[in-house]
Every structure is written in C-alpha cells, then in structure tokens.
Design an enzyme around this catalytic site. Structure first.
Site, short mmCIF file in Angstrom:
data_model
loop_
_atom_site.label_atom_id
_atom_site.label_comp_id
_atom_site.label_asym_id
_atom_site.label_seq_id
_atom_site.Cartn_x
_atom_site.Cartn_y
_atom_site.Cartn_z
N ASN A 173 2.01 -5.22 -3.06
CA ASN A 173 0.63 -5.56 -2.70
C ASN A 173 -0.17 -4.29 -2.43
O ASN A 173 0.30 -3.39 -1.72
CB ASN A 173 0.69 -6.41 -1.42
CG ASN A 173 -0.62 -7.07 -1.06
OD1 ASN A 173 -1.27 -7.68 -1.90
ND2 ASN A 173 -1.02 -6.96 0.20
N HIS A 211 -10.36 -6.27 -1.47
CA HIS A 211 -11.37 -6.01 -0.43
C HIS A 211 -12.55 -5.34 -1.13
O HIS A 211 -12.51 -4.15 -1.45
CB HIS A 211 -10.79 -5.10 0.67
CG HIS A 211 -9.68 -5.73 1.44
ND1 HIS A 211 -9.89 -6.78 2.31
CD2 HIS A 211 -8.34 -5.49 1.46
CE1 HIS A 211 -8.73 -7.15 2.85
NE2 HIS A 211 -7.78 -6.38 2.34
N GLU A 258 -5.99 -10.82 -0.55
CA GLU A 258 -6.71 -10.51 0.70
C GLU A 258 -8.21 -10.42 0.47
O GLU A 258 -8.90 -9.59 1.08
CB GLU A 258 -6.23 -9.16 1.29
CG GLU A 258 -4.75 -9.06 1.53
CD GLU A 258 -4.33 -7.76 2.25
OE1 GLU A 258 -5.22 -7.03 2.75
OE2 GLU A 258 -3.13 -7.50 2.31
N GLU A 263 0.82 -1.23 0.00
CA GLU A 263 0.00 0.00 0.00
C GLU A 263 0.84 1.27 0.00
O GLU A 263 0.59 2.19 0.78
CB GLU A 263 -0.96 -0.02 1.19
CG GLU A 263 -1.90 -1.22 1.16
CD GLU A 263 -2.73 -1.38 2.44
OE1 GLU A 263 -2.76 -0.46 3.26
OE2 GLU A 263 -3.34 -2.45 2.60
N ASP A 308 -12.10 -10.26 0.37
CA ASP A 308 -13.35 -10.42 1.13
C ASP A 308 -14.42 -9.58 0.43
O ASP A 308 -14.12 -8.66 -0.32
CB ASP A 308 -13.21 -10.06 2.62
CG ASP A 308 -12.42 -8.80 2.91
OD1 ASP A 308 -12.47 -7.86 2.10
OD2 ASP A 308 -11.75 -8.75 3.96
#
Ligand code: G3I
Length: 351
Positions: free
Chosen positions: A205, A241, A271, A164, A273
C-alpha cells in the site's frame, strides 16, 4: 471512555472484556426507503465500498456508527492496528480498540481491511530505540506479524502488509526495517502474513504513484520481483490522498491500475480523500465529487479492482482537517453527516 484492555502474548484477555456499545443502524441515517445504500450499489457492481474507521467515534457517536453500519461494506481501522497501539510493549499486545472495530464490522456484515503490519510511522519507541541487531529485528517482526494476523485470522479479508516503503523519489525509506534487516524485510513480511492467515489477501500500500513516475516504477519493479520469487502478494493499494484537485488525472490512474493488473495483481483504492481549501463549498464540492467519481469509475473499469475505501466518510473525523488546516472537506459526507455531491457521484459511478 472504556479502560484499556491488554492481552498477553498468547492472546488471552487479562483485563475487562469490551462491552460492545455498537451503534445500531439509525433509520434516519440509512438511505431513504426504497433507495439502495452505497454498500448495496457496490455489491451490485462487484466493489466493496469501505471507510477508515475510528474506534472512539463508533463508541461515542451514534450518528457516526449508524451511518457507517448502514452505508459501508468494509472497515479499515484508521490507527488501531498500527504497532504503537497494538504492540505498545515488547510482550504486550493491546487488541481492544481494533477488536471493537472488527466486532462492529462482524455485527454489520462488513469486511475488514487490516492496516498495517510494517510501516515507518506510528511505531513504539521500544522498537525504534531498541538498538536491536538484525536477527533480533527479524524475530520481532516475525512474532508481531504471526501474532497480529493470527489474532484476526478469518476476520480480516485484506491486509496492508507493507505500507509506504518508498519515498517520493522511488528509493526505499530508511527506517528501522530497511536499516536493521535490509530490503528482504518486505518479502519476509508477506511470507509470515500468509503463514498466519492463508485466506487473507495481502497488499502493498502506498500514496502518490497513481499518475506514474519514479515512485510508481519503483513499486512496480518491487512487486514484479516479489511475484517472480513466488512471494505471496495479492495486490497493490492506491491510497489516493488527493491533496490538490488539479492534480487528479483519471486516464493516468487507469493506466497505472492496468499495468499492475497485468502482473496478475489486484489493485484497490485504499485511503481516498480529496482536499479542499476554504470555503470548501459551492463548485469546489462538485469538483471533489467528480474526482471521487473518476477514481471509482477507473476502479470499475480495471481488470481487477474490487475495493474502494475512503479515509473516513465524514468531514467530522478526518486527518486532513486535523493535520493540514485550512485544508479539509475531504470526505463524502459533511461534518453534520449530510451527503455532499460526492455521495451522488459515488452512487452514479456504481450504477
Ligand atoms: O494516540 C495519541 C493520543 O494518545 C494523543 O493524546 C494524541 C495527541 O495528539 O495523539 C494520538 O495519536 C494520534 C494518532 O493519529 C491517533 O489518533 C497522532 O497524534 C496522529 O499523528 C495520528 O495521525 C494518524 C496518522 O496516520 C499518523 O501518521 C492519522 O489519524 C491517520 O489518518 C493517518 O493515516 C495514514 C495511514 O495510516 C497511511 N497512509 C497515510 C494516512 C494519512 O497520514
């Protein structure tokens, strides 16, 4: 709860060694007899199916450990390898919690994704408030990466080296690294990680660039520049996400994956979700399932995407419900470990 176990800079234990209370696979939570697990289906499709993992849940919740060990082939420590945990004081490394997860993974023949070496969050105050000059910060970052990656050399197959670094507008974030070292910190971090474990695959990432735009373009330019300079970067992680199911666009994700692949870089879903609003039931679960299926299908179709990790696997332990209520229901298994429609969708995408 076990006591904290600190190790010295040289990695020698100075306190009690962990007694592994690894949850063995509970037959009740494994796939029904004769049915392949997610992990087996992933192996057949050439994709490692993984989850973020919490040390305390492995230790305290045998149902969690059983399902994880039975169904998943890759583990990403959710917080345990971050600076605040693993390097809480200047010359103290605290490997206990992450070692637990790595030991669990080894015992269950799972791969480990290391997360993360350089980030603007979850840093200890000795680092962020230290008023270090540039050469001091370079020495601190180098020492950290060599120590942590060296500790897990041969056990971590992929590292999120830098996490990030860009804001939503595609500008590098002002943090201790950019402000103290300058943009070169990114290339430095990849070189030191490669030095410490030449066998590990090294990733940049980030989140929120799966559909293109300024942030995606900035990441693309950055990693293309690293490749051109010969910096040892292997891949780009799409966190995924999905905070609003209406936002997911499979075709745009496929397009972004393809252009990073064309640079010679792997891509991975790291990651994922899918956030639901109350009641988190009924047709919403089918929509969620479709999004997991779509993202996994894009990964399967991509030229080089062999990793698909969700940010946890059970709604019992999810940062979404913990930090953004009333949103929740974001993961494939419900809070009582029953498979949601998302599990069937992931299976279908892998068959
Ligand atoms: O460890 C302390 C504990 O000592 C204290 O008692 C407790 C009180 O709240 O907090 C604990 O720290 C929490 C930490 O997780 C470990 O559990 C923090 O409050 C909490 O903010 C932290 O949240 C994590 C978050 O990163 C930090 O920003 C989430 O669990 C974790 O899922 C999340 O993961 C990030 C990825 O690393 C990067 N991408 C985005 C993703 C979601 O934010």
């Amino acid at each position: 709860m076990r006591g904290k176990r600190f190790v010295t800079r040289a990695g020698r234990p100075v306190a009690a060694v962990a007694v592994l209370t690894i949850g063995l696979v509970s037959p009740a939570l494994a796939a029904p007899v004769g049915q392949p697990t997610l992990r087996q289906l992933g192996d057949g499709a050439g994709i490692s199916i993984g989850s973020a993992v919490r040390d305390y849940a492995i230790q305290q919740d045998s149902r969690y450990a059983g399902l994880l060990g039975a169904q998943y082939g890759m583990a990403t420590p959710e917080n345990e390898m971050k600076w605040a945990t693993v390097h809480p004081w200047p010359y103290v490394y605290n490997y206990g919690p992450a070692d637990d997860i790595v030991s669990f993974a080894v015992a269950h023949h799972m791969q480990v994704r290391g997360h993360t070496l350089v980030w603007y969050q979850q840093n200890p105050t000795w680092l962020t408030n230290g008023a270090f000059n540039r050469s001091q910060l370079i020495a601190i970052l180098k020492s950290h990466i060599l120590n942590v990656v060296g500790h897990y050399r041969g056990k971590v197959s992929q590292w999120d080296v830098v996490n990030e670094a860009f804001d939503d507008h595609g500008h590098l974030r002002h943090d201790v690294w950019l402000d103290g070292i300058g943009p070169d910190y990114i290339a430095m971090a990849f070189r030191w990680a490669h030095q410490a474990d030449p066998g590990a695959k090294l990733y940049y990432n980030d989140f929120g660039f799966e559909e293109g735009g300024a942030k995606a373009d900035a990441i693309y330019s950055m990693v293309a520049g690293l490749r051109a300079q010969g910096v040892p970067i292997d891949g780009v992680g799409f966190q995924m996400h999905i905070s609003d199911p209406d936002d997911f666009n499979s075709a745009r994700l496929a397009g972004e994956m393809a252009r990073f692949n064309r640079l010679g870089l792997a891509v991975a879903v790291t990651e994922m979700d899918v956030w639901l609003r109350p009641p988190g039931a009924g047709p919403m679960l089918d929509e969620e399932a479709g999004i997991f299926r779509g993202a996994l299908a894009d990964c399967r179709s991509a030229a080089d995407c062999h990793t698909f990790v969700t940010w946890g696997f059970t709604d019992r332990y999810s940062w979404v419900s913990e930090t953004s209520p009333p949103d929740g229901w974001a993961l494939p298994f419900d809070s009582n470990y029953a498979p949601k429609p998302a599990v069937g969708a992931i299976e279908a995408a892998l068959r």
